[in-house]
Design an enzyme around this catalytic site. Structure first.
Site, PDB file in Angstrom:
ATOM      1  N   SER A 117       0.824  -1.198   0.000  1.00  0.00           N
ATOM      2  CA  SER A 117       0.000   0.000   0.000  1.00  0.00           C
ATOM      3  C   SER A 117       0.871   1.265   0.000  1.00  0.00           C
ATOM      4  O   SER A 117       1.611   1.500  -0.949  1.00  0.00           O
ATOM      5  CB  SER A 117      -0.962  -0.051   1.192  1.00  0.00           C
ATOM      6  OG  SER A 117      -1.980   0.912   1.063  1.00  0.00           O
ATOM      7  N   ASP A 168      -9.779  -4.885  -4.521  1.00  0.00           N
ATOM      8  CA  ASP A 168      -9.167  -3.946  -3.570  1.00  0.00           C
ATOM      9  C   ASP A 168     -10.083  -2.732  -3.392  1.00  0.00           C
ATOM     10  O   ASP A 168     -10.356  -1.999  -4.344  1.00  0.00           O
ATOM     11  CB  ASP A 168      -7.792  -3.506  -4.078  1.00  0.00           C
ATOM     12  CG  ASP A 168      -6.959  -2.815  -3.015  1.00  0.00           C
ATOM     13  OD1 ASP A 168      -7.514  -2.006  -2.248  1.00  0.00           O
ATOM     14  OD2 ASP A 168      -5.738  -3.060  -2.962  1.00  0.00           O
ATOM     15  N   HIS A 200      -7.786  -5.569  -0.214  1.00  0.00           N
ATOM     16  CA  HIS A 200      -6.548  -4.845   0.105  1.00  0.00           C
ATOM     17  C   HIS A 200      -5.727  -5.705   1.061  1.00  0.00           C
ATOM     18  O   HIS A 200      -5.687  -5.478   2.277  1.00  0.00           O
ATOM     19  CB  HIS A 200      -6.898  -3.496   0.731  1.00  0.00           C
ATOM     20  CG  HIS A 200      -5.769  -2.503   0.732  1.00  0.00           C
ATOM     21  ND1 HIS A 200      -5.182  -2.040  -0.426  1.00  0.00           N
ATOM     22  CD2 HIS A 200      -5.125  -1.885   1.755  1.00  0.00           C
ATOM     23  CE1 HIS A 200      -4.231  -1.167  -0.108  1.00  0.00           C
ATOM     24  NE2 HIS A 200      -4.171  -1.068   1.207  1.00  0.00           N
TER      25      HIS A 200
END
Length: 219
Positions: A117, A168, A200
């Site tokens: 991320s 995601d 995610h």
């Protein structure tokens, strides 16, 4: 602006018990910390027995998240905010990388950055701007933070593996496709994988692909 040094974090020594012959630095996501991503090390330790795994905490505390850290405040995902934000912790992270390479007598061709991320944004920003080419960069569930500046600022072109879930909910999978096109357009060696049904997160296949990538890059 004075840079706050990157905090150290947990580490996992080489499974072989010997000195490190390669180094993986995990870069965690927004609101997380190094203790989160160091949990990936056991999944890769047997495949990479001579690798030292490090998971530094990002320099800044994350408001409202106990024990959480951030590479920069994620008040906005607008392109201008990302472009400015990714540069906030870059000097501290580069200094940390330099210190770890020196401490373990390793060169950049034995170092891989593995981000998740916001950590992927850091890895994809730092890697191509280092003077000497890294062994590789793995980016889970991330994006290019400042794609417009990359062509003018690229110095080296480490091999890159991008992995993303097609469900995601934080950073849509389109971010992978955009990064893939941009990087390949600049002649980077890029491999990518989209995990069906994954949000995610990181799944088992992603871990397997990451291990295979690192084995090849450290060979």
């Amino acid at each position: 602006m004075t840079q706050i040094p990157t905090h150290d974090g947990p580490r996992a020594a080489p499974a072989s018990g010997g000195p490190a012959k390669s180094l993986v630095i995990f870069l965690h996501g927004y609101g997380s910390n190094g203790a989160d991503l160091i949990n990936l090390a056991p999944h890769w330790a047997s495949a990479l027995p001579d690798t030292l795994f490090l998971a530094p905490d990002a320099p800044q505390p994350c408001d409202g998240v106990p024990y959480g850290r951030q590479w920069w405040p994620l008040t906005s995902l607008a392109p201008q905010a990302r472009a400015a934000g990714v540069r906030v912790s870059a000097p501290a992270l580069n200094a940390y990388i330099d210190a770890q390479l020196a401490a373990h007598s390793l060169s950049e061709d034995k170092l891989a950055l593995v981000g998740f991320s916001q950590g992927t944004m850091m890895a994809l920003h730092i890697g191509p701007r280092r003077t000497r080419t890294l062994a590789g960069v793995i980016g889970f569930s991330g994006m290019l933070a400042d794609p417009d500046a990359l062509a003018a600022e690229v110095v080296t072109k480490p091999p890159i593996l991008l992995i993303h879930g097609d469900r995601d909910e934080v950073l849509p999978v389109e971010a992978l496709h955009q990064a893939d096109v941009q990087l390949k357009g600049l002649d980077f060696e890029v491999a990518s994988h989209v995990s069906p049904g994954l949000g995610h997160s990181i799944d088992e296949l992603g871990l397997q692909l990451g291990a295979r990538f690192l084995i090849e890059r450290f060979a």
